[in-house]
Design a protein around this motif. Sequence first.
Motif, mmCIF file in Angstrom:
data_model
loop_
_atom_site.group_PDB
_atom_site.id
_atom_site.type_symbol
_atom_site.label_atom_id
_atom_site.label_comp_id
_atom_site.label_asym_id
_atom_site.label_seq_id
_atom_site.Cartn_x
_atom_site.Cartn_y
_atom_site.Cartn_z
ATOM 1 N N GLU A 1 31.440 56.280 25.092
ATOM 2 C CA GLU A 1 31.949 56.968 27.158
ATOM 3 C C GLU A 1 32.413 55.388 27.340
ATOM 4 O OE1 GLU A 1 32.603 59.499 28.376
ATOM 5 O OE2 GLU A 1 32.226 60.611 26.554
ATOM 6 N N LEU A 2 32.804 55.120 28.809
ATOM 7 C CA LEU A 2 32.851 54.221 29.429
ATOM 8 C C LEU A 2 31.626 53.795 30.891
ATOM 9 C CD1 LEU A 2 36.593 54.122 29.703
ATOM 10 C CD2 LEU A 2 35.419 52.992 28.025
ATOM 11 N N ARG A 3 31.674 52.611 30.609
ATOM 12 C CA ARG A 3 30.748 52.375 31.959
ATOM 13 C C ARG A 3 31.285 52.823 33.322
ATOM 14 N NH1 ARG A 3 27.972 47.355 32.330
ATOM 15 N NH2 ARG A 3 28.908 47.206 30.136
ATOM 16 N N ASP A 4 30.448 52.995 34.445
ATOM 17 C CA ASP A 4 31.295 52.611 35.725
ATOM 18 C C ASP A 4 31.324 51.918 36.107
ATOM 19 O OD1 ASP A 4 32.359 53.703 37.805
ATOM 20 O OD2 ASP A 4 30.121 54.874 38.949
ATOM 21 N N PHE A 5 32.477 50.941 35.488
ATOM 22 C CA PHE A 5 33.116 49.607 36.055
ATOM 23 C C PHE A 5 34.199 49.129 35.425
ATOM 24 C CE2 PHE A 5 32.877 45.047 36.648
ATOM 25 C CZ PHE A 5 32.073 44.898 37.553
ATOM 26 N N PRO A 6 35.249 48.419 36.841
ATOM 27 C CA PRO A 6 36.659 48.379 35.664
ATOM 28 C C PRO A 6 36.392 47.295 34.802
ATOM 29 C CG PRO A 6 35.814 47.521 38.126
ATOM 30 C CD PRO A 6 34.314 48.192 37.817
ATOM 31 N N PRO A 7 38.106 47.430 34.052
ATOM 32 C CA PRO A 7 37.658 46.844 33.082
ATOM 33 C C PRO A 7 38.285 44.329 33.718
ATOM 34 C CG PRO A 7 39.375 47.320 32.934
ATOM 35 C CD PRO A 7 38.484 48.004 34.164
ATOM 36 N N TYR A 8 37.478 43.597 32.858
ATOM 37 C CA TYR A 8 37.645 42.975 33.247
ATOM 38 C C TYR A 8 37.856 41.486 31.897
ATOM 39 C CZ TYR A 8 33.043 41.761 31.688
ATOM 40 O OH TYR A 8 31.355 41.888 30.618
ATOM 41 N N LEU A 9 38.533 40.845 32.372
ATOM 42 C CA LEU A 9 38.859 39.416 31.670
ATOM 43 C C LEU A 9 38.374 37.908 32.263
ATOM 44 C CD1 LEU A 9 42.509 38.961 32.820
ATOM 45 C CD2 LEU A 9 41.771 40.984 31.271
ATOM 46 N N PRO B 1 34.570 23.669 38.455
ATOM 47 C CA PRO B 1 35.943 22.903 37.920
ATOM 48 C C PRO B 1 36.194 24.432 36.069
ATOM 49 C CG PRO B 1 34.199 21.381 36.285
ATOM 50 C CD PRO B 1 33.425 22.190 37.615
ATOM 51 N N PRO B 2 36.871 24.815 35.599
ATOM 52 C CA PRO B 2 36.545 25.760 34.236
ATOM 53 C C PRO B 2 36.299 25.519 32.865
ATOM 54 C CG PRO B 2 39.038 25.567 35.401
ATOM 55 C CD PRO B 2 38.077 24.656 36.386
ATOM 56 N N ARG B 3 36.255 24.063 33.046
ATOM 57 C CA ARG B 3 35.608 23.976 31.689
ATOM 58 C C ARG B 3 33.667 23.463 32.197
ATOM 59 N NH1 ARG B 3 33.115 18.363 32.507
ATOM 60 N NH2 ARG B 3 33.826 17.134 33.964
ATOM 61 N N LEU B 4 33.456 24.605 33.061
ATOM 62 C CA LEU B 4 31.984 24.083 33.064
ATOM 63 C C LEU B 4 31.515 25.719 33.454
ATOM 64 C CD1 LEU B 4 30.686 20.470 34.192
ATOM 65 C CD2 LEU B 4 31.008 21.302 32.391
ATOM 66 N N HIS B 5 32.562 26.434 34.777
ATOM 67 C CA HIS B 5 32.064 27.308 35.516
ATOM 68 C C HIS B 5 33.268 28.196 34.475
ATOM 69 C CE1 HIS B 5 28.963 25.868 37.883
ATOM 70 N NE2 HIS B 5 29.650 24.345 37.560
ATOM 71 N N ALA B 6 32.901 29.540 33.592
ATOM 72 C CA ALA B 6 33.968 30.411 33.531
ATOM 73 C C ALA B 6 34.398 31.286 34.409
ATOM 74 C CB ALA B 6 33.189 31.663 32.806
ATOM 75 N N THR B 7 35.952 31.811 34.427
ATOM 76 C CA THR B 7 36.720 32.147 35.199
ATOM 77 C C THR B 7 36.728 33.607 35.086
ATOM 78 O OG1 THR B 7 37.676 30.043 35.500
ATOM 79 C CG2 THR B 7 38.885 32.016 35.806
ATOM 80 N N TYR B 8 36.549 34.682 35.456
ATOM 81 C CA TYR B 8 36.943 35.626 34.962
ATOM 82 C C TYR B 8 37.907 36.862 36.098
ATOM 83 C CZ TYR B 8 32.743 35.187 32.546
ATOM 84 O OH TYR B 8 31.495 35.402 30.963
ATOM 85 N N ASN B 9 38.580 37.880 35.972
ATOM 86 C CA ASN B 9 39.619 38.867 37.238
ATOM 87 C C ASN B 9 39.118 40.715 36.464
ATOM 88 O OD1 ASN B 9 42.141 36.972 35.770
ATOM 89 N ND2 ASN B 9 40.918 36.731 37.513
ATOM 90 N N ILE B 10 38.385 40.585 38.140
ATOM 91 C CA ILE B 10 37.888 42.473 37.686
ATOM 92 C C ILE B 10 38.904 42.920 38.007
ATOM 93 C CG2 ILE B 10 36.340 44.038 38.259
ATOM 94 C CD1 ILE B 10 34.748 41.659 38.954
ATOM 95 N N LEU B 11 39.883 43.941 37.064
ATOM 96 C CA LEU B 11 40.989 45.077 37.312
ATOM 97 C C LEU B 11 40.351 45.936 37.948
ATOM 98 C CD1 LEU B 11 42.458 43.668 34.257
ATOM 99 C CD2 LEU B 11 42.849 42.798 35.899
ATOM 100 N N HIS B 12 40.955 46.057 39.269
ATOM 101 C CA HIS B 12 40.054 47.335 39.971
ATOM 102 C C HIS B 12 41.299 48.675 39.455
ATOM 103 C CE1 HIS B 12 36.531 45.749 41.862
ATOM 104 N NE2 HIS B 12 37.239 44.994 42.070
ATOM 105 N N ASN B 13 42.854 48.158 39.945
ATOM 106 C CA ASN B 13 43.306 49.091 39.179
ATOM 107 C C ASN B 13 44.822 48.682 38.353
ATOM 108 O OD1 ASN B 13 44.250 48.047 41.863
ATOM 109 N ND2 ASN B 13 43.141 49.360 43.452
ATOM 110 N N ASP B 14 45.489 49.143 38.572
ATOM 111 C CA ASP B 14 46.883 49.197 37.720
ATOM 112 C C ASP B 14 48.282 48.637 38.619
ATOM 113 O OD1 ASP B 14 49.045 49.302 35.968
ATOM 114 O OD2 ASP B 14 48.490 50.303 34.226
#
Length: 292
Positions: free
Chosen positions: A260-268, A179-192
């Motif tokens: 400088e940015l690291r070689d990994f996409p932005p994420y939420l 469940p979200p209350r115990l396990h965090a939810t993420y989105n990795i944004l590979h492109n726009d």
Amino acid sequence: MPTAAAHRYRARFDRVLRHIERNLDGDLSAEALSGVAAFSKHHFHRQFAALFGLGVHRYVQLVRFKRASQRLAFRDDPILTIALDSGYDGPEAFSRAFKNRFGQSPSAFRAQPDWAAWHAVYRPLSVTRRFSMPDTPPPIAIVSVPDIPVAVLEHRGDPALIGESVRRFIAWRKAMGLPPRLHATYNILHNDPEQTPPEDYRLDLCVATDHAVELNEAGIRAGRIPGGRCVTLRHIGSDDGLRVALLRLYHDWLPDSGEELRDFPPYLQRVRFFPDVPEHEAVTDIFLPLAG
């Protein structure tokens, strides 16, 4: 460049949009909303339509139906409860209005949403909200993030169909007891999505877990969000404003930061979810990975 007077004028309408979000179950007539903006009730509906390209009554309907459709697609709330919460006396009137708007009854939408029709209905709403100004720009901070083991569902293809991937992801999480209350939810944004052909679009739906991910029909695999330094910005409100918030980091913050940015996409990180909370109370933390 907009004048100071134009900014003040737009800010009064942004106040109206926020009021609608915060009072979906209240009086949202044009007369009541004209008072929120401090405009004459005789002109307000024309001013609203001229600025946003749709009438205030239609805008209110779209916001209320968006909440209803999200609950139908992603939650188990009874249709009767959703109908009453949407301001209808019963499921029959709600069903007629819903089908007139989406071309599907609430039960048919719940079983198999027509996401193309859904996005077509809500496109005017998204355009209206995209450039809404926050009351106060949220602060930007640099943080150190640990490695995050995750289970990943990779969405590839038309971003208009993300909802179907989200449904599959939610069903798997429920089956696995994450469940979200115990396990965090993420989105990795590979492109726009606005700069990428629909067939090449990719977004990863992730849930934090260090449990082994067994072979499964949902297509979910084990993955990892690498730790390190990140610049972060908290976005509160609709996803329609996420792109503008992300561009604030790239356009306003990054050039003057010396970073400088690291070689990994932005994420939420999805901290608070709509429709579990009203859309204006949804909380999303944006992370931009930094080198060093």
